[in-house]
Design an enzyme around this catalytic site. Structure first.
Site, PDB file in Angstrom:
ATOM      1  N   GLN A   1      -4.227  -5.296   7.083  1.00  0.00           N
ATOM      2  CA  GLN A   1      -5.191  -6.248   6.520  1.00  0.00           C
ATOM      3  C   GLN A   1      -5.107  -7.633   7.155  1.00  0.00           C
ATOM      4  O   GLN A   1      -5.800  -8.556   6.717  1.00  0.00           O
ATOM      5  CB  GLN A   1      -4.987  -6.384   5.001  1.00  0.00           C
TER       6      GLN A   1
ATOM      7  N   CYS B   1      -4.661   2.260  -3.792  1.00  0.00           N
ATOM      8  CA  CYS B   1      -3.448   2.830  -3.173  1.00  0.00           C
ATOM      9  C   CYS B   1      -2.259   1.886  -3.327  1.00  0.00           C
ATOM     10  O   CYS B   1      -1.456   1.725  -2.391  1.00  0.00           O
ATOM     11  CB  CYS B   1      -3.663   3.131  -1.694  1.00  0.00           C
TER      12      CYS B   1
ATOM     13  N   HIS C   1       0.866  -1.173   0.000  1.00  0.00           N
ATOM     14  CA  HIS C   1       0.000   0.000   0.000  1.00  0.00           C
ATOM     15  C   HIS C   1       0.910   1.232   0.000  1.00  0.00           C
ATOM     16  O   HIS C   1       2.011   1.184   0.561  1.00  0.00           O
ATOM     17  CB  HIS C   1      -0.835  -0.049   1.288  1.00  0.00           C
TER      18      HIS C   1
ATOM     19  N   ASP D   1       3.245  -4.368   8.191  1.00  0.00           N
ATOM     20  CA  ASP D   1       2.003  -3.615   8.006  1.00  0.00           C
ATOM     21  C   ASP D   1       0.860  -4.623   8.198  1.00  0.00           C
ATOM     22  O   ASP D   1       0.585  -5.451   7.326  1.00  0.00           O
ATOM     23  CB  ASP D   1       1.997  -3.006   6.599  1.00  0.00           C
TER      24      ASP D   1
ATOM     25  N   LYS E   1     -10.530  -0.651  10.523  1.00  0.00           N
ATOM     26  CA  LYS E   1     -10.670  -1.838   9.662  1.00  0.00           C
ATOM     27  C   LYS E   1     -11.034  -3.074  10.483  1.00  0.00           C
ATOM     28  O   LYS E   1     -11.196  -4.161   9.950  1.00  0.00           O
ATOM     29  CB  LYS E   1      -9.362  -2.099   8.897  1.00  0.00           C
TER      30      LYS E   1
END
Ligand SMILES: Cc1ncc(COP(=O)(O)O)c(C=O)c1O
Length: 406
Positions: free
Chosen positions: A204, A364, A124, A201, A227
């Protein structure tokens, strides 16, 4: 799964019941989280850490309780390793800035001219641009792990990238475009063999599966509350104490100081050193409630449910003749696809008219789009409240869109 807890799912869009398949962008909020926000503002709203009065003490206790719960949720060693941020982007920017300002005990910069930082081709933008900015400031070099043809990360190439100039690696656990789960255990192991620090990261992954920072042994991790059924404006930077202790703060202001004199300022202890200004204590409380909500269902149950839905959906997309990117690979609730000769924008618009919310575009992740060779994709992404009926409605709407467009 627990659909009734999410008031927004009772809404209609263009006269149709809403099918919400844009969870990778942001998830919907259960009543428990909405109630927590109202409770905070109506019962104990007060600035934290600085007050002797009752409301301030209640607010402070809730905020610090949330930190403890979040530490336990990702199995951090201690709450002090949990820094509240605005979200993943904010967390990575904070980290990249601090890394750039970091001088080791011997006075040498941690990052010097010519040093290298590695990300991957599927990141991203939030996990590319802050590192590019750091490299620009420090005259360092940003490298990336390339993708193989099947859109998996080329670990052989990664091994070739690692060298004595490599100082830091930051990679996604789960791709926000492909939904594929990255071999971060292997990346962390290889990096640590060379003494290189790694940030994951987790934007997700943390919302979808059990993530254990000690088992992974990552040095840092970033993720966003919104999220994972929590509110916007709150996120986490996890860091191992030994690194957070050494890193300089990225922002100055109230809360992050121990003493301020005209001759200079001394900084607060962890984690407050990284939390300048009034923290989002309503957000932390509501995120705590979101985590309790996820735990009441069980992370394994959420993971299994979303995996089944993803497989069910992907099979039908493939049967329809769609190009699914990373088809057949294990995914965490996200699928990207295209229908040959149809622009994703047209599909997204026609799905929306039928009440189905998906995301279209480059998500993104322009370098990934460039690698795949498409201007964009259609992305469906699942949350714990989605079910096979949502997939059926989406597929029926997609067939209608396909008929109209071809
Ligand atoms: C993998 C990944 N990283 C970072 C981000 C940025 O998250 P936020 O906008 O919450 O800061 C996202 C958001 O979609 C993401 O999917």
């Amino acid at each position: 799964m627990n659909r009734e807890d999410f008031p927004i799912l009772k809404e209609t869009v263009h006269g149709q019941p809403l099918v919400y398949l844009d969870n990778a962008a942001t998830s919907q909020k259960p009543q428990q989280v909405l109630d927590a926000i109202v409770e905070a503002y109506s019962k104990w709203n007060s600035n934290i850490h600085r007050g002797v009065h009752h409301l301030s003490q209640v607010a402070t206790a809730h905020h610090e309780e949330a930190r403890k719960e979040i530490a336990a949720f990702i199995n951090a060693r201690e709450p002090e390793e949990i820094v509240f941020t605005k979200g993943t982007t904010d967390a990575i920017n904070a980290l990249a800035f601090s890394i750039g300002e970091w001088r080791k005990a011997n006075g040498e910069w941690f990052i010097s001219e010519g040093d290298e930082i590695i990300v991957s081709e599927l990141e991203h933008h939030s996990n590319i641009v802050p590192w590019q900015m750091l490299c620009e400031r420090k005259k360092a070099v940003l490298r990336h792990i390339p993708l193989r043809e099947d859109l998996t990360l080329d670990l052989e190439a990664f091994k070739g990238l690692l060298n004595e100039k490599t100082k830091f690696i930051s990679v996604a656990h789960v791709s926000n475009v492909l939904g594929t789960i990255q071999p971060i255990e292997e990346i962390i192991r290889l990096a640590h063999e060379k003494g290189v620090l790694v940030c994951i990261d987790g934007a997700q992954s943390v919302p979808h599966r059990k993530v254990d920072v000690q088992a992974l042994d990552c040095d840092f991790m970033a993720f966003s509350g919104h999220k994972m059924y929590g509110p916007t404006g709150i996120g986490i930077l996890y860091g191992k104490r030994e690194w957070l202790e050494q890193l300089p703060p990225h922002e100055g202001g109230g809360e992050m100081i121990q003493h301020v004199r005209w001759s200079g300022t001394t900084y607060n202890t962890l984690p407050y050193k990284f939390e300048a200004g009034t923290p989002n204590f309503v957000g932390s409380y509501a995120l705590h409630k979101a985590i309790e909500y996820m735990q009441s269902i069980g992370l394994e149950a959420i993971d299994n449910h979303e995996r089944e839905l993803t497989e069910y959906c992907e099979k039908q997309l493939v049967d329809l003749g769609c190009t699914v990117y990373g088809a057949g690979q294990p995914k965490a609730g996200v699928i990207s696809f295209n229908i040959p000769n149809i622009h994703p924008f047209d599909i997204g618009t026609l799905l929306d008219q039928q009440g189905v919310a998906v995301r279209i575009g480059q998500h993104c992740a322009e370098p990934l789009m460039y690698a795949i060779g498409v201007p964009g994709t259609v992305r469906v992404s699942f949350g714990l409240y989605n079910d096979s009926k949502d997939v059926d409605r989406f597929i029926a709407a997609l067939k209608r869109a396909q008929m109209m467009l071809l």
